[in-house]
Structures are given as structure tokens and as C-alpha cells.
Write a protein that holds these residues in place. Sequence first.
Motif, PDB file in Angstrom:
ATOM      1  N   MET A 261      -8.332  11.839 -31.539  1.00  0.00           N
ATOM      2  CA  MET A 261      -7.245  11.297 -31.192  1.00  0.00           C
ATOM      3  C   MET A 261      -6.316  12.880 -31.934  1.00  0.00           C
ATOM      4  SD  MET A 261      -6.190   7.498 -32.659  1.00  0.00           S
ATOM      5  CE  MET A 261      -7.258   7.357 -33.453  1.00  0.00           C
ATOM      6  N   ASN A 262      -5.062  13.142 -31.324  1.00  0.00           N
ATOM      7  CA  ASN A 262      -4.399  14.114 -31.638  1.00  0.00           C
ATOM      8  C   ASN A 262      -5.136  15.581 -31.814  1.00  0.00           C
ATOM      9  OD1 ASN A 262      -2.390  12.640 -31.871  1.00  0.00           O
ATOM     10  ND2 ASN A 262      -3.092  11.902 -34.375  1.00  0.00           N
ATOM     11  N   ALA A 263      -5.671  15.507 -30.926  1.00  0.00           N
ATOM     12  CA  ALA A 263      -5.981  17.226 -30.263  1.00  0.00           C
ATOM     13  C   ALA A 263      -5.189  17.892 -29.411  1.00  0.00           C
ATOM     14  CB  ALA A 263      -7.688  16.879 -30.297  1.00  0.00           C
ATOM     15  N   LEU A 264      -5.212  18.942 -29.895  1.00  0.00           N
ATOM     16  CA  LEU A 264      -4.182  20.286 -28.789  1.00  0.00           C
ATOM     17  C   LEU A 264      -5.653  20.924 -28.725  1.00  0.00           C
ATOM     18  CD1 LEU A 264      -0.272  19.942 -30.931  1.00  0.00           C
ATOM     19  CD2 LEU A 264      -1.323  18.942 -28.453  1.00  0.00           C
ATOM     20  N   ARG A 265      -5.785  20.870 -27.316  1.00  0.00           N
ATOM     21  CA  ARG A 265      -6.989  21.608 -26.881  1.00  0.00           C
ATOM     22  C   ARG A 265      -6.305  23.054 -25.956  1.00  0.00           C
ATOM     23  NH1 ARG A 265     -11.897  19.516 -27.082  1.00  0.00           N
ATOM     24  NH2 ARG A 265     -12.152  22.306 -27.194  1.00  0.00           N
ATOM     25  N   ASN A 266      -7.758  24.411 -26.411  1.00  0.00           N
ATOM     26  CA  ASN A 266      -6.107  25.641 -26.035  1.00  0.00           C
ATOM     27  C   ASN A 266      -5.257  26.092 -25.489  1.00  0.00           C
ATOM     28  OD1 ASN A 266      -9.563  25.003 -25.101  1.00  0.00           O
ATOM     29  ND2 ASN A 266      -8.906  23.964 -23.865  1.00  0.00           N
ATOM     30  N   ARG A 267      -4.971  25.761 -26.656  1.00  0.00           N
ATOM     31  CA  ARG A 267      -2.933  26.464 -26.598  1.00  0.00           C
ATOM     32  C   ARG A 267      -2.495  27.374 -26.566  1.00  0.00           C
ATOM     33  NH1 ARG A 267      -1.043  21.568 -25.726  1.00  0.00           N
ATOM     34  NH2 ARG A 267       0.255  21.943 -26.694  1.00  0.00           N
ATOM     35  N   ASN A 268      -3.880  28.522 -25.926  1.00  0.00           N
ATOM     36  CA  ASN A 268      -2.930  29.845 -26.486  1.00  0.00           C
ATOM     37  C   ASN A 268      -4.102  30.274 -25.241  1.00  0.00           C
ATOM     38  OD1 ASN A 268      -2.956  32.760 -26.387  1.00  0.00           O
ATOM     39  ND2 ASN A 268      -3.884  33.188 -28.564  1.00  0.00           N
ATOM     40  N   GLN A 269      -2.479  29.814 -23.882  1.00  0.00           N
ATOM     41  CA  GLN A 269      -2.747  29.570 -22.639  1.00  0.00           C
ATOM     42  C   GLN A 269      -3.844  31.152 -22.399  1.00  0.00           C
ATOM     43  OE1 GLN A 269      -3.804  27.591 -19.938  1.00  0.00           O
ATOM     44  NE2 GLN A 269      -3.866  26.613 -22.029  1.00  0.00           N
ATOM     45  N   PRO A 270      -3.727  32.403 -22.252  1.00  0.00           N
ATOM     46  CA  PRO A 270      -3.490  33.966 -22.209  1.00  0.00           C
ATOM     47  C   PRO A 270      -5.737  33.931 -22.696  1.00  0.00           C
ATOM     48  CG  PRO A 270      -1.981  34.082 -23.417  1.00  0.00           C
ATOM     49  CD  PRO A 270      -2.038  32.773 -23.433  1.00  0.00           C
ATOM     50  N   MET A 271      -5.459  33.616 -24.017  1.00  0.00           N
ATOM     51  CA  MET A 271      -7.170  33.997 -24.659  1.00  0.00           C
ATOM     52  C   MET A 271      -7.676  32.719 -23.664  1.00  0.00           C
ATOM     53  SD  MET A 271      -6.814  36.086 -26.844  1.00  0.00           S
ATOM     54  CE  MET A 271      -8.617  36.149 -26.829  1.00  0.00           C
ATOM     55  N   PHE A 272      -6.779  31.521 -23.497  1.00  0.00           N
ATOM     56  CA  PHE A 272      -7.937  30.370 -22.536  1.00  0.00           C
ATOM     57  C   PHE A 272      -8.394  31.170 -21.550  1.00  0.00           C
ATOM     58  CE2 PHE A 272      -8.373  26.994 -19.353  1.00  0.00           C
ATOM     59  CZ  PHE A 272      -9.318  26.239 -19.512  1.00  0.00           C
ATOM     60  N   LYS A 273      -7.316  32.164 -20.827  1.00  0.00           N
ATOM     61  CA  LYS A 273      -7.753  32.304 -19.287  1.00  0.00           C
ATOM     62  C   LYS A 273      -8.966  33.575 -19.584  1.00  0.00           C
ATOM     63  CE  LYS A 273      -3.580  31.222 -17.420  1.00  0.00           C
ATOM     64  NZ  LYS A 273      -2.028  31.231 -16.692  1.00  0.00           N
ATOM     65  N   LYS A 274      -8.980  33.917 -20.855  1.00  0.00           N
ATOM     66  CA  LYS A 274      -9.878  35.247 -20.903  1.00  0.00           C
ATOM     67  C   LYS A 274     -11.086  34.723 -21.230  1.00  0.00           C
ATOM     68  CE  LYS A 274      -9.895  39.376 -23.237  1.00  0.00           C
ATOM     69  NZ  LYS A 274      -9.055  40.803 -24.597  1.00  0.00           N
ATOM     70  N   ILE A 275     -11.022  33.933 -22.562  1.00  0.00           N
ATOM     71  CA  ILE A 275     -12.556  33.905 -22.958  1.00  0.00           C
ATOM     72  C   ILE A 275     -12.947  32.053 -23.218  1.00  0.00           C
ATOM     73  CG2 ILE A 275     -12.858  36.080 -24.548  1.00  0.00           C
ATOM     74  CD1 ILE A 275     -12.041  33.998 -26.475  1.00  0.00           C
ATOM     75  N   GLY A 276     -12.009  31.561 -21.805  1.00  0.00           N
ATOM     76  CA  GLY A 276     -12.452  29.695 -21.974  1.00  0.00           C
ATOM     77  C   GLY A 276     -12.120  28.910 -23.023  1.00  0.00           C
ATOM     78  N   ALA A 277     -12.766  27.793 -22.929  1.00  0.00           N
ATOM     79  CA  ALA A 277     -12.433  26.662 -23.811  1.00  0.00           C
ATOM     80  C   ALA A 277     -13.440  26.760 -24.615  1.00  0.00           C
ATOM     81  CB  ALA A 277     -12.792  25.325 -22.958  1.00  0.00           C
ATOM     82  N   ASP A 278     -12.843  25.789 -25.918  1.00  0.00           N
ATOM     83  CA  ASP A 278     -13.923  25.909 -27.425  1.00  0.00           C
ATOM     84  C   ASP A 278     -13.943  26.856 -27.907  1.00  0.00           C
ATOM     85  OD1 ASP A 278     -14.197  23.348 -26.311  1.00  0.00           O
ATOM     86  OD2 ASP A 278     -15.427  23.256 -25.371  1.00  0.00           O
ATOM     87  N   THR A 279     -13.384  27.149 -27.547  1.00  0.00           N
ATOM     88  CA  THR A 279     -13.203  29.549 -28.530  1.00  0.00           C
ATOM     89  C   THR A 279     -12.077  29.686 -29.596  1.00  0.00           C
ATOM     90  OG1 THR A 279     -11.907  30.404 -26.491  1.00  0.00           O
ATOM     91  CG2 THR A 279     -14.379  30.742 -26.541  1.00  0.00           C
ATOM     92  N   GLY A 280     -11.960  28.677 -30.322  1.00  0.00           N
ATOM     93  CA  GLY A 280     -10.852  28.519 -31.215  1.00  0.00           C
ATOM     94  C   GLY A 280      -9.358  28.226 -31.051  1.00  0.00           C
ATOM     95  N   PHE A 281      -9.259  28.508 -30.639  1.00  0.00           N
ATOM     96  CA  PHE A 281      -7.617  28.103 -29.715  1.00  0.00           C
ATOM     97  C   PHE A 281      -6.805  26.110 -29.472  1.00  0.00           C
ATOM     98  CE2 PHE A 281      -8.504  31.600 -28.339  1.00  0.00           C
ATOM     99  CZ  PHE A 281      -8.327  32.743 -28.875  1.00  0.00           C
ATOM    100  N   ASP A 282      -7.486  26.104 -29.956  1.00  0.00           N
ATOM    101  CA  ASP A 282      -7.090  23.978 -30.463  1.00  0.00           C
ATOM    102  C   ASP A 282      -6.231  24.602 -32.020  1.00  0.00           C
ATOM    103  OD1 ASP A 282      -8.710  23.653 -28.716  1.00  0.00           O
ATOM    104  OD2 ASP A 282     -11.201  23.390 -29.619  1.00  0.00           O
ATOM    105  N   SER A 283      -5.780  23.069 -32.092  1.00  0.00           N
ATOM    106  CA  SER A 283      -4.709  22.844 -33.477  1.00  0.00           C
ATOM    107  C   SER A 283      -4.877  20.472 -33.093  1.00  0.00           C
ATOM    108  CB  SER A 283      -3.374  23.396 -33.442  1.00  0.00           C
ATOM    109  OG  SER A 283      -2.530  23.225 -31.943  1.00  0.00           O
ATOM    110  N   MET A 284      -4.545  20.738 -34.567  1.00  0.00           N
ATOM    111  CA  MET A 284      -3.865  19.461 -34.438  1.00  0.00           C
ATOM    112  C   MET A 284      -2.489  18.711 -34.189  1.00  0.00           C
ATOM    113  SD  MET A 284      -3.104  17.321 -38.273  1.00  0.00           S
ATOM    114  CE  MET A 284      -4.719  18.561 -38.720  1.00  0.00           C
ATOM    115  N   GLY A 285      -2.433  17.988 -33.110  1.00  0.00           N
ATOM    116  CA  GLY A 285      -0.683  17.613 -32.705  1.00  0.00           C
ATOM    117  C   GLY A 285      -0.636  15.902 -33.915  1.00  0.00           C
ATOM    118  N   THR A 286       0.218  15.295 -32.976  1.00  0.00           N
ATOM    119  CA  THR A 286       0.954  13.668 -33.812  1.00  0.00           C
ATOM    120  C   THR A 286       0.765  13.515 -32.159  1.00  0.00           C
ATOM    121  OG1 THR A 286       1.593  12.995 -34.787  1.00  0.00           O
ATOM    122  CG2 THR A 286       3.738  14.717 -34.047  1.00  0.00           C
TER     123      THR A 286
END
Length: 176
Positions: free
Chosen positions: A1-26
Motif C-alpha cells: 500500500m502507498n507506493a508511488l511508482r515511476n514518478r520521474n517519467q523522463p527517467m522511466f522512459k530513459k531507463i525503465g521501471a524499478d530504477t529508483g524513482f518511486d516514493s511513499m504516498g498516502t
Amino acid sequence: MNALRNRNQPMFKKIGADTGFDSMGTQPDIANEIMNLFTDMQDDDNIPKTILYSLNPNDWMQLATGMGDFYGDGITQKMQLGCAWWFNDTREGMQEQLRVMAQQSLLANFVGMLTDSRSFLSYPRHEYFRRVLCDYIGELAERGQVPDDDEYLGQIIEDISYNNAHDYFGFYEDVK
């Protein structure tokens, strides 16, 4: 619960998922929504063993107290508060999760740390967790909140570190 995944879209497009651009949400009142789901499932006697993980530690107390509403079926600690994980697998995060679990449940039945990664370097978190667990239980003993009995406390630590997960998930060896 409460994972904000792939929030940095330019980096997600450049290097893909699960590369460190996730954060905590609520998510507002997510614990209440889950408890509503369990209430509906209980009407059909259909609640499975469940471990509740939230990346947001603000949810832990509500989840821990809510899971106490659904014990039963002869299953030891059917509902579990998941370990401090991801952004919380720090000393302070682990201590807080252990404190909440101990206050609102039965810490001795906790299934312990998880490994969600295929990365070899993620496995040391289990050793770190065991050290934090031993420190936490040692502090309880020093304050007189648990018996100062090495054998008794050692068994609890062994159970949390291995035996409880082994039994909870049904990891039984084939006897030949």
C-alpha cells in the motif's frame, strides 16, 4: 500500500521501471477500506492468511488494531502487520514496526523480514533486521518488560527470524 511508482517519467522512459524513482504516498482511509473488505469476506468465512504492508508508517497502528478484528480459524497469527520495508527498512523504521506489532498483536508470532528482490545485495537486510530485532528485545528485557531469560528470548528471536515464516507459509520438507 502507498507506493508511488515511476514518478520521474523522463527517467522511466530513459531507463525503465524499478530504477529508483518511486516514493511513499498516502491513500485516504485505506485501512478502513481494507477492514471493510475483510468484514465482507468474513461473512463468507473467506479471509485468507494476510500480511498487511504499508509503505507509509502512519498506517501501521490502524492496520495493526484492525487486523485484530479478524483472528480465528485456528491459524496462528492469521493476520500480520508486514515488516518495515522499502523506505522503512531502516533501524528506526524497523524498531517502530516492531513496537506497533508488539503493542497491538503478539510479537512472538511475527513472520519477520521479507526479501522482495532478486538482487543478491538485498539479502543483508535480513542480517540487519535480526540485529535490530535482538536490540529491540534486549531493550525490552533491560526495562523489565519481558523476562530476562536468554533461552526464552532466544527462541522468540529464532522463531521471528525463521520458524514463524516457515510454518506460516507451509514450507515443509518432503520426508523420504
